[in-house]
Write an enzyme that holds these catalytic residues in place. Structure first.
Site, PDB file in Angstrom:
ATOM      1  CE  LYS A  23      -4.849 -13.806   2.527  1.00  8.30           C
ATOM      2  NZ  LYS A  23      -5.044 -14.705   3.664  1.00  8.30           N
ATOM      3  NE  ARG A  46      -9.882 -18.781   0.639  1.00  8.80           N
ATOM      4  CZ  ARG A  46      -9.800 -17.512   0.274  1.00  8.80           C
ATOM      5  NH1 ARG A  46      -8.643 -16.905   0.228  1.00  8.80           N
ATOM      6  NH2 ARG A  46     -10.902 -16.839  -0.039  1.00  8.80           N
TER       7      ARG A  46
END
Ligand code: PMM
Length: 267
Positions: free
Chosen positions: A208, A244
């Protein structure tokens, strides 16, 4: 043991593996590879949530994910559907998905909780303040851990009111969703506030944007995967139930090192 959720984005434009698995055939091959690498759950998504992304038609989303889910379930894999749409969630569960992963925590589709209540699936309730297209406009917090915990508790209450039993509910603080990079780090530092809600906590940090201030704008995918393996270990230390990730092998190895460090019994 910390569960590893492998990310399978069957989209042409996803957050960070966009374009790799744009159709069900390549998506399925990727999912199988992640399973072989040690993923406990395969999280299948057909709609990108990357900052600024637009919504895709339901039929397109379903055509992307359902064939992949059916094939994986037939092979005995545990599957999650990553969707904000109740209809897609129901179709995916009918195809064998055991988790509905809704990053919007039921806020994008008002029918989501009632629809999941009718199934036997578990639900991941993500912290969300609005659509990806303009989510940074909502990135204002005084005490982020406390506020995210409170907003998640409200969504959990709504899910229970809609008929989803509490043991079927997983929560996720939504790293990067309506949060700047600094706010995402602050939220990770405050993770105890989320864990204290008493539900299993899923954490998504993989590749991210909030990693950029640490690694630099030009950091390769490999370097972001290494950073993600580290955040996986730190998340596990902070009480996360699952992480995740895109690079399942790196996180599997990192978590195995953690287990060895701690001794077998705590894994
Ligand atoms: N992040 C993305 C998509 N789905 N689901 C959960 N539960 N938590 C997350 O943080 C999350 C998610 C962002 O997009 P990506 O699939 O490209 O990483």
């Amino acid at each position: 043991m910390t569960a590893i959720w492998g990310i399978v984005n069957v989209t042409p434009d996803s957050f960070s593996d966009g374009g790799d698995h744009p159709d069900p055939t390549t998506g399925l091959a990727h999912a199988r590879a992640l399973r072989a690498a040690g993923a406990h759950v395969l999280d299948i998504g057909g709609e990108s949530t990357r900052p600024g992304s637009e919504r895709v038609p339901l039929a397109v989303e379903r055509a992307r994910v359902l064939p992949v889910i059916e094939a994986l379930v037939a092979e005995g894999a545990v599957v999650s559907i990553d969707t904000m749409n109740a209809d897609t969630a129901v179709a995916a569960v009918a195809a064998g998905a055991r988790y509905v992963n809704d990053v919007a925590g039921g806020l994008a589709d008002p029918d989501m909780f009632a629809a999941v209540a009718e199934t036997a699936a578990a639900i991941v309730i993500g912290h969300w303040r609005g659509p990806s297209a303009d989510m940074y406009a909502r990135a204002e917090y005084d005490q982020i851990g406390r506020e995210v915990a409170q907003e998640l508790a409200d969504r959990v209450a709504a899910a229970v009111a809609a008929g989803i039993s509490t043991e079927r509910i997983v929560i996720d603080p939504g790293i990067g969703f309506a949060k700047t990079a600094e706010q995402s780090w602050e939220l990770l530092r405050d993770l105890a506030e989320i864990v204290a809600l008493g539900h299993p906590v899923l954490i998504g940090t993989s590749r991210k944007r909030f990693l950029t201030p640490v690694l630099g704008e030009d950091a390769s995918r490999e370097r972001r995967d290494l950073a993600t393996a580290v955040t996986s270990v730190l998340a596990a230390d902070a009480g996360a139930w699952a992480v995740r990730v895109h690079d399942v092998g790196a996180t599997r190895d990192a978590l195995a090192v953690r287990t060895a460090w701690q001794g077998d019994e705590r894994g």
